[in-house]
Design an enzyme around this catalytic site. Structure first.
Site, mmCIF file in Angstrom:
data_model
loop_
_atom_site.group_PDB
_atom_site.id
_atom_site.type_symbol
_atom_site.label_atom_id
_atom_site.label_comp_id
_atom_site.label_asym_id
_atom_site.label_seq_id
_atom_site.Cartn_x
_atom_site.Cartn_y
_atom_site.Cartn_z
ATOM 1 N N ASP A 163 26.095 7.285 38.543
ATOM 2 C CA ASP A 163 26.178 6.537 39.814
ATOM 3 C C ASP A 163 26.869 7.437 40.829
ATOM 4 O OD1 ASP A 163 26.303 4.664 41.786
ATOM 5 O OD2 ASP A 163 27.698 3.331 40.761
ATOM 6 N N SER A 164 26.185 8.546 41.132
ATOM 7 C CA SER A 164 26.792 9.576 41.982
ATOM 8 C C SER A 164 26.497 9.301 43.446
ATOM 9 C CB SER A 164 26.181 10.919 41.628
ATOM 10 O OG SER A 164 24.794 10.854 41.872
HETATM 11 N N1 SAM Z 1 25.457 4.087 44.957
HETATM 12 C C1 SAM Z 1 26.029 5.049 45.748
HETATM 13 C C2 SAM Z 1 25.058 5.882 46.516
HETATM 14 O O1 SAM Z 1 23.954 6.162 46.057
HETATM 15 O O2 SAM Z 1 25.423 6.247 47.622
HETATM 16 C C3 SAM Z 1 27.018 5.836 44.996
HETATM 17 C C4 SAM Z 1 28.256 5.034 44.904
HETATM 18 S S1 SAM Z 1 29.673 5.632 44.152
HETATM 19 C C5 SAM Z 1 30.808 5.197 45.414
HETATM 20 C C6 SAM Z 1 29.616 7.405 44.140
HETATM 21 C C7 SAM Z 1 30.947 7.965 43.642
HETATM 22 O O3 SAM Z 1 30.733 9.188 42.963
HETATM 23 C C8 SAM Z 1 31.951 8.254 44.744
HETATM 24 O O4 SAM Z 1 33.013 7.357 44.685
HETATM 25 C C9 SAM Z 1 32.385 9.694 44.476
HETATM 26 O O5 SAM Z 1 33.760 9.923 44.673
HETATM 27 C C10 SAM Z 1 31.977 9.858 43.033
HETATM 28 N N2 SAM Z 1 31.795 11.256 42.624
HETATM 29 C C11 SAM Z 1 31.290 12.278 43.365
HETATM 30 N N3 SAM Z 1 31.290 13.399 42.645
HETATM 31 C C12 SAM Z 1 31.802 13.099 41.427
HETATM 32 C C13 SAM Z 1 32.050 13.848 40.249
HETATM 33 N N4 SAM Z 1 31.791 15.171 40.186
HETATM 34 N N5 SAM Z 1 32.577 13.201 39.175
HETATM 35 C C14 SAM Z 1 32.840 11.878 39.211
HETATM 36 N N6 SAM Z 1 32.641 11.127 40.316
HETATM 37 C C15 SAM Z 1 32.117 11.720 41.397
#
Ligand code: SAM
Length: 285
Positions: A163-164
């Site tokens: 869910d990135s």
């Molecule tokens: N559904 C959403 C979209 O498509 O826009 C994504 C939602 S969720 C908030 C995405 C999350 O991934 C963010 O909070 C971000 O901080 C996290 N994230 C980004 N890179 C990451 C990584 N390398 N490892 C873990 N989390 C990560």
């Protein structure tokens, strides 16, 4: 939660450019949270139509009104097809919507691995489902880079959900072949990966490129679709990746009650691809 008066003095509109020439905007009723972490700018605003809206670096992540389309479609296809999903890993997903959906299933344990502790802190305050999900004894939170976590974790998982955010900043690596290989190495036999893959129309090149390496890595690799009204052009792509599990055989008995969007018929329809996407995927790059 009361809106912060100082924050509200400035902001009247949140505007996301989805391409250089088009996008989406939200008028701001209240600013509920505004902060900067070492990774990104975090905002939660309230909009009259969409309720609470989370933006990271100005890019829309989720809205209270339409988040169910995305979270149900990311989570339930994989969990309904896996014969016995017990251990589930979510990478990213700090808003908690995916975790909430996973916990509707009788899983033994669900890990949420989010890189940004401030996203968790902000969403825990303003998205009540995250607070509730994290209280579930089956949920375990790790504030860590998913790419590092997956190299270090000893556990193996039945289902892994990516869910990135879109491929910018720390999220870029989560869309790459090397990371997908690492995920596969942490799957139990018969495991499934589901990952958000971007906009149907705006990210066609990326779908075509990804399909080349996904086909090499998994015996069954496919794309499926679902609407998300506030995401670029409104139709979103996901990957379903497995060596063994048939993506077209969801078990009706395993679909949780009370969902707003997903059901067995929606599942089947989601795997029907429009011609322009099917042709690009066939051609590859
Ligand atoms: N559904 C959403 C979209 O498509 O826009 C994504 C939602 S969720 C908030 C995405 C999350 O991934 C963010 O909070 C971000 O901080 C996290 N994230 C980004 N890179 C990451 C990584 N390398 N490892 C873990 N989390 C990560």
């Amino acid at each position: 939660m009361k809106p912060d008066k100082a924050l509200n003095a400035k902001k009247t509109e949140a505007r996301e450019y989805q391409t250089a020439a088009s996008g989406i905007f939200f008028t701001v009723k209240d600013v509920l949270y505004e902060g900067r972490s070492e990774f990104q700018r975090i905002e939660i605003i309230r909009n009259k139509d969409y309720g609470r809206v989370l933006l990271l670096d100005g890019l829309l992540q989720t809205t209270e009104r339409d988040e169910f389309y995305y979270h149900e479609m990311l989570v339930h296809p994989a969990l309904a097809c896996h014969p016995r999903p017990s251990k589930v890993l979510i990478i990213g997903g700090g808003d908690g919507g995916a975790l909430r959906e996973v916990l509707r299933h009788p899983v033994e344990k669900a890990w949420l691995v989010e890189i940004d502790g401030r996203v968790i802190e902000a969403c825990r305050r303003h998205f009540p489902w995250l607070k509730a999900a994290l209280k579930d004894p089956r949920a375990e939170l790790a504030v860590a880079d998913g790419n590092v976590f997956i190299e270090e974790v000893r556990e193996k998982f039945d289902v892994i959900l990516v869910d990135s955010s879109d491929p910018v900043g720390p999220s870029t690596v989560l869309h790459e072949e090397a990371f997908t290989r690492k995920l596969k190495s942490r799957l139990n036999p018969g495991g499934v990966i589901a990952a958000q893959a971007g906009s149907l129309m705006l990210h066609l090149d990326s779908h075509a490129m990804k399909s080349v390496f996904l086909k090499k890595l998994f015996r069954r690799s496919g794309f499926y679709l679902g609407p998300v009204p506030t995401y670029p052009v409104g139709m979103w792509c996901y990957n379903f990746l497995s060596d063994d599990v048939d993506p077209l055989a969801p078990r009706r008995t395993r679909i949780p009650k009370g969902l707003k969007y997903y059901n067995a018929e929606v599942h089947r329809a989601a795997f029907a691809l429009p011609n322009f996407l099917a042709e690009r995927l066939k051609k590859g790059k």
